[in-house]
Design an enzyme around this catalytic site. Structure first.
Site, PDB file in Angstrom:
ATOM      1  N   ARG A 109       0.840  -1.201   0.000  1.00 53.60           N
ATOM      2  CA  ARG A 109       0.000   0.000   0.000  1.00 53.60           C
ATOM      3  C   ARG A 109       0.881   1.259   0.000  1.00 53.60           C
ATOM      4  O   ARG A 109       0.741   2.134  -0.844  1.00 53.60           O
ATOM      5  CB  ARG A 109      -0.878  -0.012   1.246  1.00 53.60           C
ATOM      6  CG  ARG A 109      -1.740   1.220   1.424  1.00 53.60           C
ATOM      7  CD  ARG A 109      -2.191   1.335   2.872  1.00 53.60           C
ATOM      8  NE  ARG A 109      -3.110   0.288   3.255  1.00 53.60           N
ATOM      9  CZ  ARG A 109      -3.104  -0.311   4.448  1.00 53.60           C
ATOM     10  NH1 ARG A 109      -2.201   0.028   5.366  1.00 53.60           N
ATOM     11  NH2 ARG A 109      -3.981  -1.237   4.732  1.00 53.60           N
ATOM     12  N   ASN A 155      -7.087   1.952   7.463  1.00 56.58           N
ATOM     13  CA  ASN A 155      -6.992   2.148   8.909  1.00 56.58           C
ATOM     14  C   ASN A 155      -6.645   0.797   9.526  1.00 56.58           C
ATOM     15  O   ASN A 155      -7.477   0.143  10.141  1.00 56.58           O
ATOM     16  CB  ASN A 155      -8.316   2.672   9.441  1.00 56.58           C
ATOM     17  CG  ASN A 155      -8.280   2.866  10.949  1.00 56.58           C
ATOM     18  OD1 ASN A 155      -7.225   2.730  11.577  1.00 56.58           O
ATOM     19  ND2 ASN A 155      -9.415   3.187  11.529  1.00 56.58           N
ATOM     20  N   ASP A 156      -5.403   0.394   9.371  1.00 54.05           N
ATOM     21  CA  ASP A 156      -5.103  -1.004   9.660  1.00 54.05           C
ATOM     22  C   ASP A 156      -4.872  -1.314  11.132  1.00 54.05           C
ATOM     23  O   ASP A 156      -4.410  -2.395  11.485  1.00 54.05           O
ATOM     24  CB  ASP A 156      -3.992  -1.556   8.757  1.00 54.05           C
ATOM     25  CG  ASP A 156      -2.719  -0.747   8.820  1.00 54.05           C
ATOM     26  OD1 ASP A 156      -2.595   0.075   9.732  1.00 54.05           O
ATOM     27  OD2 ASP A 156      -1.859  -0.948   7.945  1.00 54.05           O
ATOM     28  N   CYS A 157      -5.225  -0.381  12.016  1.00 56.06           N
ATOM     29  CA  CYS A 157      -5.288  -0.725  13.438  1.00 56.06           C
ATOM     30  C   CYS A 157      -6.690  -1.198  13.799  1.00 56.06           C
ATOM     31  O   CYS A 157      -6.920  -1.655  14.916  1.00 56.06           O
ATOM     32  CB  CYS A 157      -4.903   0.466  14.302  1.00 56.06           C
ATOM     33  SG  CYS A 157      -3.217   0.969  14.017  1.00 56.06           S
TER      34      CYS A 157
END
Lengths: 536, 536
Positions: B360, B482-484
């Site tokens: 990404r 928003n990979d948290c």
């Protein structure tokens, strides 16, 4: 060069200079809580597993080496010094370190103040007790500012040194009276915390490293120590530490005893908090209460000494060689106990991160301690056997916290299964406890798939017979005891371990070593079978 | 507090005190050789991959932070100081650090000696040039002992900080004239080495850290520096370093230029040695020869400045806001280039160990640099697409050295495929180079299984359509941008990453974010199809 001597009466090795060629260390701990301590008070503590439950932070390969520990700084207005010489390295008038059985004592003197620091892990508690005595040997009043210092590790020692995107944001502490609590990730997924207490009212504290040291300083001369003050800092992320400050006045000849406790505790998942986000401190308070007075500490140390007295009394010799007696009666037994507990997974050269406990190693370790702690040997044997695979093969290591086997440093070392026969037969010979063979033990830690320990031995034995090479000798698998000789696997890729590489050649390498082991331990197995009237 | 200012004429940020709140750093390098350098000369170098080809050793989370680098110590008989203030931290009379575009210059003065250290990675060479000028500003003769210092990393940065059982036994160096070569594991499986040279005859050297520093010293005050001497030590294992010693006499007003080169080289596997176990040094010698004189170095720096001049000239603005102009015309473009090269995988907070380059991230990075270096954007796009999976999904990261995708920090981030459409469409808009769509690109780095880049975009597009949830919105997979926020996975195990945990719940979580991306980049894809007269 002479750096020290054996004191056979006290069963201590006495180091007479802090400037040994490398850190000379002791291993503390008896069951779950362990510490390493050098002759200058360096080192770290962990609970069960030096990787997954690292309590204090330690930098292997630091410059200089061994530059973090449990440190006590004294500032008397004239000199700043530390009671183990390091990290301040101010010249001491007297210095002596005594590594004893399960404890270390460092005695020092500077500018008419005597210090004696005794560090040990008491029996029955998950903590390290640090008993600091100070004495004014002069004839004027001494006013001293004392700072304690430990740096918290954020639990997983590997993550702690690699994942800063996360770790610099997660540190959490709580301070209550004279106790500093470390509770990083406690709100989320952990049910354990650490703490550092002192048995006196404090005059200040710090929990944020930069506040205590100053951004540009090492541990050699923290800003707060130099200035004789404290920041009362509360760490939010970055690098949490624990430092108490005490202002101490000593009249001529006056002594003072301070007791610090560095501890670890776990709470039930449904009882983690005493109120909203406030740590349930019950367990810590109980341990701290057990070491509030000098008498309590001295008694705990006596218990520890009695414990070792008993362990060592099981086997003694009296030769006409002082060195032989010393080795057999004290230090070899002590080393064997250390090896049993640490299994070479944490030392000053093994970083405690990579290997867990070895299947081969831990089975071998049994024979050094089975006459001292047979009940622990029994437990370890059953733990090890529970990681064995159904075909008799073994994981090469297991993690002491989870007790599960893993392939992190490889598998298929075809000598591994036979070492289980060694440990079990040694245990039975020592204890005559044949019942261990009837214990029901899982394969691969799967409770759904288990068999008697005897059946495990049978699988070990048959694993050799099931894996014979073209000459009828045992196939070596990935390697035998000489596990740097990886005959069946090779990799040209830099950094790729021969022990885990998938580049396995179609070789039929056989192992004379395993054949010899089979003759030796196969016989032990057959003897067991005969005793049980079973057919091998 | 004011720590510095922008010099718009020189395109430099000027730091006026070494005591910034944290290290203020610059990123050097243009293609394969990269360095990080702080305003006190701290930091490290690597070749292509900060984990697998770490050249010099750096301790993240050191005490104090940023305590290793390329250091130069001066001992004039009265004072010991270092030209970047750290590590000696002796008070300087003058100090200034200029972070420029691809270079850093630190100017200092102490006791009538002026120093100017310029550090840069030249175009076309795998090295860091360190140009050190010294000038006697007083009216008496100055006799100075100069020590250089870098510490070698044993290549794999993670292994280097964890595996001491091996690493303390493997270090190997070679010294030839004024060049110190680092060749750990070169005899075995590596074909690369590093070196540190100076363009003068030396009066001594050290390659063993303990010999240079002394066992109990940090880098702040090495024994050899304090004593104005060298040990001529050859490291065998332990901690290899490289330190030159030069005795320098400066008449009043005399200047001296010293050129140090810290380099990396690879040899053909069948041409590794010039004689038995003696390193083939041809490549190092060629690079060193390119920077023997002050004129050569100044020309190389001019080339580098011209390179940047050209890059920045592709897009400029002139507003009536000085800060806007400065940001757009210089520093944002510079940051975008840095991000393109380092992809946030190595910084002073990312240890360069954990993440490789993000799929990404790296696709996003393209849009910041495509107008400056379209040919490199093209190459990066093809590298990224080659890690894409056959179903259109993507590994979340890839290792820059091998260019292969890996699951180390997870996969199935369902936004990932769409970012490839962004990078390709941005590239085409900027360059009008439609031929890129015809390039044959593997899936999963498998040359046996490849398709046109256009087909890759189609798979990206269809990956969304093939993964719709109950409301017809895109399934989030493990996470979106928003990979948290890991809606589909949870783990109670401390330390277990949500991004790699196998505890995936049977949730059908959908992502409005991916839906919005699909509208935006789906349209870009459709536009490309129209242009090619293809059906989406």
């Amino acid at each position: 060069m002479n750096f020290g001597y054996f004191d056979d009466i006290s069963r201590e090795y006495v180091i007479t200079t802090p400037e040994t060629p490398s850190p000379w260390i002791n291993y503390l701990g008896n069951k779950d809580f362990f510490s390493l301590i050098s002759n200058t008070a360096g080192g770290y503590a962990f609970f069960k597993d030096p990787r997954l439950r690292r309590i204090t932070r330690y930098r292997y390969n630091d410059i200089p080496v061994d530059n973090n520990g449990r440190y006590f700084y004294l500032n008397d207005g004239e000199y700043v010094w530390s009671v183990g010489w390091k990290p301040v390295k101010e010249k001491l008038e007297k210095y002596e370190c005594r590594h004893g059985l399960g404890y270390t004592r460092i005695n020092a003197e500077k500018n008419e103040v005597q210090s004696s620091l005794t560090v040990f892990v008491p029996l029955g508690h998950n903590c390290e007790v640090q008993h600091l005595k100070l004495k004014n040997t002069g004839d004027t009043v001494k006013t001293i500012t004392l700072h304690s210092y430990v740096e918290w590790a954020l639990w997983d020692a590997l993550d702690d040194m690699t994942n800063f995107q996360r770790n610099l944001s997660t540190g959490e502490v709580e301070v209550k009276d004279s106790v500093i609590f470390h509770k990083t990730e406690y709100r989320e997924r952990r049910n354990h915390y650490a703490y550092f207490s002192v048995n006196e009212d404090i005059d200040g504290f710090d929990t944020d490293r930069d506040s205590f040291l100053g951004v540009y300083n090492g541990v050699e001369m923290p800003d707060m120590v130099k200035n004789g003050t404290s920041g009362n800092s509360i760490a939010h992320g970055w690098h949490p530490i624990a430092s108490h400050m005490l202002k101490i006045t000593l009249m001529p000849n006056e002594c003072k005893d301070l007791i610090f406790v560095l501890g670890y505790a776990e709470n039930p998942t449904d009882d983690k908090f005493e109120e909203h986000q406030v740590l349930n401190k019950t367990q810590a308070n109980e341990t701290i209460k057990a070491f509030l007075t000098k008498t309590q500490v001295e008694e705990a140390l006596i218990h520890l000494k009695q414990h070792w007295e008993k362990l060592l009394s099981n086997f003694t010799i009296k030769s006409n060689d002082e060195k032989m007696d010393r080795m057999v009666n004290i230090w070899n037994a002590y080393q064997c106990m250390t090896t049993f507990h640490f299994s070479r997974s944490a030392s000053y050269y093994e970083s405690g991160i990579g290997r867990g406990m070895g299947f081969r190693d831990s089975n071998q370790d049994i024979i050094g301690i089975v006459h001292m702690i047979p009940e622990k040997a029994r437990e370890r044997i059953l733990d090890l056997a529970a990681t064995q695979l159904e075909d008799g093969g073994a994981y090469h290591q297991y993690q002491p916290l989870t007790k599960k086997g893993n392939n992190d440093i490889g598998g298929n070392f075809n000598d591994d299964p036979l070492w289980l026969i060694l440990s079990v037969s040694s245990y039975i010979k020592e204890t005559n406890d044949w019942s261990i063979l009837n214990e029901n033990v899982p394969f691969n830690n799967d409770p759904e798939n288990s068999a008697s320990l005897f059946e495990h031995l049978k699988r070990s034995f048959n694993h050799v017979l099931d894996n014979l090479g073209p000459h009828g000798l045992p196939l070596i698998g990935r390697a035998d005891w000489n596990d740097c000789l990886n005959l069946n696997c090779y990799s040209n890729t830099p950094g790729e371990s021969f022990q885990t590489t998938q580049h396995i050649t179609e070789s039929n390498a056989e192992s004379v070593f395993i054949a010899a082991m089979f003759v030796l331990y196969g016989k032990e197995y057959v003897n067991i079978c005969r005793q049980l009237n079973k057919i091998p």
